[in-house]
Design a protein around this motif. Structure first.
Motif, short mmCIF file in Angstrom:
data_model
loop_
_atom_site.label_atom_id
_atom_site.label_comp_id
_atom_site.label_asym_id
_atom_site.label_seq_id
_atom_site.Cartn_x
_atom_site.Cartn_y
_atom_site.Cartn_z
N GLU A 262 0.84 -1.22 0.00
CA GLU A 262 0.00 0.00 0.00
C GLU A 262 0.86 1.25 0.00
O GLU A 262 0.58 2.22 -0.71
CB GLU A 262 -0.93 -0.05 1.21
CG GLU A 262 -1.92 1.10 1.30
CD GLU A 262 -1.36 2.27 2.08
OE1 GLU A 262 -1.75 3.42 1.78
OE2 GLU A 262 -0.53 2.05 2.97
N LYS A 263 1.92 1.24 0.79
CA LYS A 263 2.80 2.41 0.86
C LYS A 263 3.56 2.60 -0.45
O LYS A 263 3.73 3.73 -0.92
CB LYS A 263 3.77 2.26 2.03
CG LYS A 263 3.08 2.37 3.38
CD LYS A 263 4.03 2.08 4.53
CE LYS A 263 3.28 2.13 5.86
NZ LYS A 263 4.15 1.78 7.00
N ASP A 268 4.85 6.39 -7.81
CA ASP A 268 4.66 5.95 -9.20
C ASP A 268 5.92 5.37 -9.82
O ASP A 268 5.91 4.96 -10.98
CB ASP A 268 4.18 7.12 -10.06
CG ASP A 268 2.75 7.53 -9.72
OD1 ASP A 268 1.98 6.65 -9.32
OD2 ASP A 268 2.43 8.73 -9.85
N ASN A 269 7.02 5.33 -9.09
CA ASN A 269 8.29 4.89 -9.66
C ASN A 269 8.33 3.39 -9.93
O ASN A 269 9.07 2.92 -10.79
CB ASN A 269 9.46 5.27 -8.75
CG ASN A 269 9.66 6.77 -8.70
OD1 ASN A 269 9.37 7.48 -9.66
ND2 ASN A 269 10.15 7.27 -7.57
N LEU A 270 7.55 2.61 -9.19
CA LEU A 270 7.55 1.16 -9.35
C LEU A 270 6.26 0.69 -10.02
O LEU A 270 5.17 1.20 -9.72
CB LEU A 270 7.69 0.47 -7.99
CG LEU A 270 9.02 0.64 -7.25
CD1 LEU A 270 8.93 -0.02 -5.87
CD2 LEU A 270 10.17 0.05 -8.04
N GLU A 274 6.38 -4.99 -10.10
CA GLU A 274 7.59 -4.82 -9.29
C GLU A 274 7.26 -4.75 -7.81
O GLU A 274 7.97 -5.32 -6.97
CB GLU A 274 8.33 -3.55 -9.73
CG GLU A 274 9.01 -3.67 -11.08
CD GLU A 274 9.58 -2.34 -11.56
OE1 GLU A 274 10.64 -2.36 -12.22
OE2 GLU A 274 8.96 -1.29 -11.28
N ILE A 275 6.16 -4.08 -7.48
CA ILE A 275 5.74 -3.97 -6.08
C ILE A 275 5.35 -5.34 -5.53
O ILE A 275 5.70 -5.69 -4.39
CB ILE A 275 4.56 -2.98 -5.95
CG1 ILE A 275 5.05 -1.55 -6.23
CG2 ILE A 275 3.93 -3.06 -4.56
CD1 ILE A 275 3.94 -0.52 -6.29
N SER A 276 4.65 -6.12 -6.32
CA SER A 276 4.23 -7.45 -5.85
C SER A 276 5.44 -8.31 -5.51
O SER A 276 5.44 -9.01 -4.48
CB SER A 276 3.35 -8.12 -6.90
OG SER A 276 4.09 -8.42 -8.07
N SER A 298 -8.63 -3.04 -6.42
CA SER A 298 -7.38 -3.59 -6.92
C SER A 298 -6.24 -2.61 -6.64
O SER A 298 -6.48 -1.41 -6.41
CB SER A 298 -7.47 -3.86 -8.42
OG SER A 298 -7.51 -2.63 -9.13
N PRO A 299 -4.98 -3.07 -6.67
CA PRO A 299 -3.85 -2.15 -6.52
C PRO A 299 -3.86 -1.03 -7.56
O PRO A 299 -3.54 0.12 -7.25
CB PRO A 299 -2.64 -3.07 -6.71
CG PRO A 299 -3.11 -4.41 -6.29
CD PRO A 299 -4.54 -4.48 -6.73
N ARG A 300 -4.28 -1.35 -8.78
CA ARG A 300 -4.32 -0.33 -9.83
C ARG A 300 -5.35 0.74 -9.51
O ARG A 300 -5.10 1.94 -9.67
CB ARG A 300 -4.64 -1.00 -11.18
CG ARG A 300 -4.37 -0.11 -12.39
CD ARG A 300 -4.56 -0.90 -13.68
NE ARG A 300 -3.75 -2.10 -13.71
CZ ARG A 300 -2.47 -2.12 -14.04
NH1 ARG A 300 -1.86 -0.98 -14.36
NH2 ARG A 300 -1.81 -3.26 -14.05
#
Length: 314
Positions: A262-263, A268-270, A274-276, A298-300
């Protein structure tokens, strides 16, 4: 012998404010970021929008936190996270003193990289207070022995002195704060135990396993591994964990990963993929499934909304 029966069952709410805000001009809390509270007791139940470190420097009293209460004495060290109701009643109000250190949320943003490298800091800041909130029978907060008090108490006086001239000494005050919290976190888990946790100290063993979760969440972590880390059998570990947090270890670990994700989604860099991977999920779909369960989107979708609230608790 002093017991909980010597103190009120409940503590009244603060009459000045239900919530104290660090930037509220009415109370001018930024002018007293570190101080000793030695009179005007009891301290009624209240909460605030910042972290607060309390160290009992004299006497015996009762610490109230949400619905629970604990006997506290000289050397007891208590971290109070934001939005947690708490208060104090002394046994003898002429012989009771508490050191208060107020820590702004911005401090944790400015020094986030340093804090992430300090062992046990997350457990000290957030997890141990959860134990106090959830379970009155388990006491695992730090008590500074006489040797540690001789080292730490002069440090507290220095912070009080620096707080009186904050404008000229902001960086020095912050460095002292960071150093103090790091040292206390170390003492809580290993400082007085020769580097090895007591096998019968169940609560601290579990807290240490949670610290392991926080530092290894990017990796695959098994229940057997966590139980071994806590010096317990798998069944005993799950049972004791449930008693402390009313949760399972695996669900707790999943929340750690989701909070980290969440953080990162605010940045927006990742990419989401990549975050997952950064947060220990197998892939994007794995993270999305659990993220939707917790945040109802959703994350998006979450990234598009640019949510700005902060999660201080897991």
């Amino acid at each position: 012998m002093i017991t909980l029966n010597d103190f009120p069952l409940k503590l009244a709410d603060h009459q000045k404010a239900a919530v104290f805000y660090l930037d509220d001009a009415k109370f001018q809390l930024r002018n007293q970021m570190a101080y000793y509270h030695s009179d005007d007791f009891p301290i009624p139940m209240h909460k605030h929008d910042f972290f607060e470190l309390n160290i009992i420097v004299q006497g015996i009293g009762c610490h109230y936190i949400e619905g629970n209460r604990f006997i506290v004495k000289c050397g007891d060290t208590l971290m109070i996270p934001p939005n947690v109701r708490h208060g104090y009643v002394p046994y003898d109000d002429k012989n009771f003193s508490i050191f208060h250190l107020l820590v702004d949320k911005q401090f944790f943003i400015d020094y986030s990289k340093d804090i992430e490298t300090i062992p046990y800091m997350e457990a000290f800041l957030n997890i141990e207070p959860m134990v106090r909130i959830n379970n009155e029978e388990r006491v695992c907060f730090l008590n500074l022995n006489e040797q540690r008090r001789k080292r730490i108490f002069p440090f507290l006086s220095n912070l009080v002195h620096l707080a009186k001239k904050q404008e000229q000494c902001v960086k020095t005050f912050n460095f002292y704060t960071l150093g103090l919290m790091g040292e206390l976190a170390y003492y809580m888990f290993e400082g007085n135990r020769g580097g090895v946790l007591d096998r019968d100290n169940i609560s601290l063993n579990i807290l240490k396993s949670i610290d392991y979760m926080n530092t290894h969440f990017q990796e695959e972590i098994t229940l057997n591994e966590l139980a071994h880390f806590a010096h317990m059998s798998r069944s005993e570990y799950c049972l004791e964990f449930k008693k402390l947090f009313n949760d399972t270890p695996i669900h707790f670990l999943m929340n750690i990963r989701l909070n980290k994700a969440e953080k990162l989604l605010r940045d927006d860099n990742l990419s989401i993929t990549e975050i997952s991977l950064e947060c220990g999920f197998f892939d994007n779909s794995h993270m999305t499934r659990y993220f939707r369960q917790k945040y109802n989107m959703s994350p998006r979708e979450y990234r598009k909304k640019k949510y700005k609230y902060s999660n201080w608790f897991l």
